[in-house]
Design a protein around this motif. Sequence first.
Motif, PDB file in Angstrom:
ATOM      1  N   PRO A 188       2.818  47.181  63.962  1.00 34.54           N
ATOM      2  CA  PRO A 188       4.095  46.798  63.333  1.00 34.54           C
ATOM      3  C   PRO A 188       5.150  47.867  63.524  1.00 34.54           C
ATOM      4  CG  PRO A 188       2.523  47.523  61.668  1.00 34.54           C
ATOM      5  CD  PRO A 188       1.774  47.463  62.962  1.00 34.54           C
ATOM      6  N   ASP A 189       6.390  47.480  63.428  1.00 33.73           N
ATOM      7  CA  ASP A 189       7.518  48.400  63.529  1.00 33.73           C
ATOM      8  C   ASP A 189       7.357  49.483  62.455  1.00 33.73           C
ATOM      9  OD1 ASP A 189      10.004  49.693  63.363  1.00 33.73           O
ATOM     10  OD2 ASP A 189      11.114  47.873  63.864  1.00 33.73           O
ATOM     11  N   GLN A 213       8.344  46.142  59.666  1.00 36.19           N
ATOM     12  CA  GLN A 213       8.326  44.983  60.548  1.00 36.19           C
ATOM     13  C   GLN A 213       9.011  43.782  59.904  1.00 36.19           C
ATOM     14  OE1 GLN A 213       7.004  44.681  63.863  1.00 36.19           O
ATOM     15  NE2 GLN A 213       8.291  42.866  63.607  1.00 36.19           N
ATOM     16  N   GLN A 245      10.983  41.211  55.567  1.00 35.89           N
ATOM     17  CA  GLN A 245      10.693  42.545  56.095  1.00 35.89           C
ATOM     18  C   GLN A 245       9.602  43.191  55.250  1.00 35.89           C
ATOM     19  OE1 GLN A 245      13.911  45.439  56.185  1.00 35.89           O
ATOM     20  NE2 GLN A 245      12.941  46.483  57.907  1.00 35.89           N
ATOM     21  N   VAL A 282       7.260  37.439  65.174  1.00 32.81           N
ATOM     22  CA  VAL A 282       7.206  38.881  64.945  1.00 32.81           C
ATOM     23  C   VAL A 282       8.398  39.478  65.693  1.00 32.81           C
ATOM     24  CG1 VAL A 282       5.844  40.979  65.176  1.00 32.81           C
ATOM     25  CG2 VAL A 282       4.693  38.783  64.792  1.00 32.81           C
ATOM     26  N   GLN A 323       8.745  41.550  69.135  1.00 30.50           N
ATOM     27  CA  GLN A 323       7.503  41.428  69.911  1.00 30.50           C
ATOM     28  C   GLN A 323       7.327  40.003  70.437  1.00 30.50           C
ATOM     29  OE1 GLN A 323       3.992  43.484  68.477  1.00 30.50           O
ATOM     30  NE2 GLN A 323       5.176  44.636  66.949  1.00 30.50           N
TER      31      GLN A 323
END
Length: 604
Positions: free
Chosen positions: A27-28, A32, A76, A118, A121
Motif C-alpha cells: 500500500p501507499d 492508500q 483512504q 487501488v 496501482q
Amino acid sequence: MTPIRYAIAPLHPEAHLFAVTVTVDAPDPEGQTFSLPAWIPGSYMIREFARNIVRIRADDARGKVALTKVDKQTWQAAPCEGPLALRYEVYAWDLSVRSAHLDTTHGFFNGSSVFLRVDGQDDQPCIVEITAPAGEAYANWRVATAMPEARGRDGAKRYGFGRYQVANYDELVDHPVEMGEFALASFKACGAQHDVVFTGRVPGLDLQRISRDLKQICEAQIRLFEPRSARAPFLDSNRRYVFMTMVTTDGYGGLEHRASTALMCARGDLPVRGNSETSEGYRTFLGLCSHEYFHTWNVKRIKPAAFVPYRLDQESYTPLLWLFEGFTSYYDDLILARTGLIDDKQYVEMITKTWNGVLRGNGRTKQSVAASSFDAWTKYYRQDENAPNAIVSYYTKGSLVALALDLTIREKTAGRRSLDDIMRALWQRYGREFYAPGAVQRGVTEAEVYALFDEISGLRLGALLRALTEGTGEIGLVPLLRAFGIKAEAQKAPAAMTAAALGIKTRVEDGWVRVTQVLDDSAGQAAGVSAGDLLVAFDGLRVTGGQLDKLLARYRAGDQAELHVFRRDELHVMQLKLGREPATQYRVTVEEGRHALRARWLGQ
C-alpha cells in the motif's frame, strides 16, 4: 508485479449482499486510497455505485486500520505496512445489465459496481477468487464469465467457482459475471469459441437454433472487419466470447464488454423447440445480440479519444456517439439481412420503422446527433416528460446517418466503396494495432473521423457528414433509396389525415391513465394538458386503460371535445380542438427483381 487480490462471495443471497475483499501487498506509505467507479462504460450516466457499499473496514497484519471517507466514492486508509485488506459488503438489487443483482436464484455483477480500485496501482495484475454461496440449495450453481481462469492448480475450472486472473483493473471491470443455474450452449464462429448462457425459466428453449443463428451473425461481423484472416479480436487474451442473458417477463437491454455481453430479454421473444417461425420478438433479440457483438470492435477497441483512458470517476464527453452507437445500430439489423436471417423486405420494414420513429419526435429539429452525443450524460440518459420535444436519439438518427452515408458512398463509387471500408479502416488504424502486446492504446478524434471518410471513400464527404451530424435538417433518404430499387413515399392516406389525435403519451397506473409526455404543437398541449395529469373523462365518457384510442377513433381532426383531468387532486375541465397525427410517415417498398447495388449492399 505483485497482483492485487480480490475475493467476492454471495454472502447472503436472501439479503442481496455480496461480501468483497481487496488485498494490496504494497500500500501507499502515505495512506492508500481506494475508489469505486461512478459509471460503467457503455451506459453514459453517473450512477454512484459506491452508494451500495453498506459497511467497510480495513485491516493489516496488526489489526484494524483507520479508514477515512474522502468523497462520495473514495476511501483512504491510514499509513500502514502491507498487506492491507479492505473488507466490505455490497447491496445488489439492480436487475439490469449495468450493476449487480443477487437473490436465491442467481447472482450477477459488473466489476465496476463491486471491485474497489487501488488508486495508483491500476496497471497491476489482479487475481479474483469467486466463491459459491454456502448451503445445499446452491450446490448446482455455476459461473459464466469471459474472465480468464487463473493458471495452475488453484485456477478455476471452466464455468466453475475459484480463481480468475486479469492483466489490470481496466480488464477486471470489463468482465461481468453470472452465477447460478443456467442453460448453456457453445458454438464456434471462425474458429473462436462462443458460449450462450440463459438465466431464467424458458420451457422448451431452442438453444440449438439460437446457437446456429448467432454463429452466422458472429462470422459475418468477424469477416467484415477481418476479411482475410477472419480472426476474432478477443482471441489474444480471452480465447472466447460469452453471451449472458437474463430472461424476464418483458425485459430488454444490453451492455457490451471486451469479450462478452450482458443482455436482458423477454421470455416470449425466445424460440422454442418445434416451432421454426421467426417472430418479431426473436428478430429483436437477434438484433440486440448483433448490436452488442458489433461493439466488440466499435467502442470496445475502436474508441473515441475521450475514452482513452476511461475516467470512471467523472463524465467523459464526446460528440462521436453517433458513430459508436448510431453506426452500431445501423449494422445490427443489416447483418441480419446479410446472413439471410431476415429478407430484404423485412429489413426495409425495420428501416422504415426507425425512420418514422425519428420523424415523430420534434427534438430532431432542435438537437443534432453530435450535440445529443455530447449531452448524453444530462439529456439522453436523463430523459423527462419533455424529451420527445427536446432531444434526438444518437442511436436511431445515428443509424439513419450511417444508412445515408453508406448509400451515398455506394452510389457515387458504383459499389466499389462502402461504409464497410470505413469501418475496416477505423479498426486497422485505431483498434487492431493498439491491442498488440505492449502497444499504447489511443482513441480516434473527430477530425480523424472526417478525414478518414474522404480518404477511404475517395469522395469529398466533409460537408455532407457535418450536415448530417451537426445539423438538424431532414436526411434525404428518398432519392438515395430510389437508387437501390427502394421506393419511399410520404404516407398521407385520408384516414391518417382525418383521424383525431391528442398528441400525448400515457401509461396506466392502478386503473388510472396518467399523461407522461405532451408533444409540441399538439391538441393536448394547446388545451393545457400536462405531464402527470390523470385523465378522468373524454367528452363525458370515463377514460380507462386501453380505452382512450377507441374513444378517439370516433372523432376526426378538427372536432371539439371536452376533457376532464385531475392535477394535484384538483379537477380541471379543458376544451379540445382535436388535431391530426403530427409527423409525416413514410411507406417504403422494395421493387421486385434483382438490383445490382441493392444486392451488393444487402448481400442477397
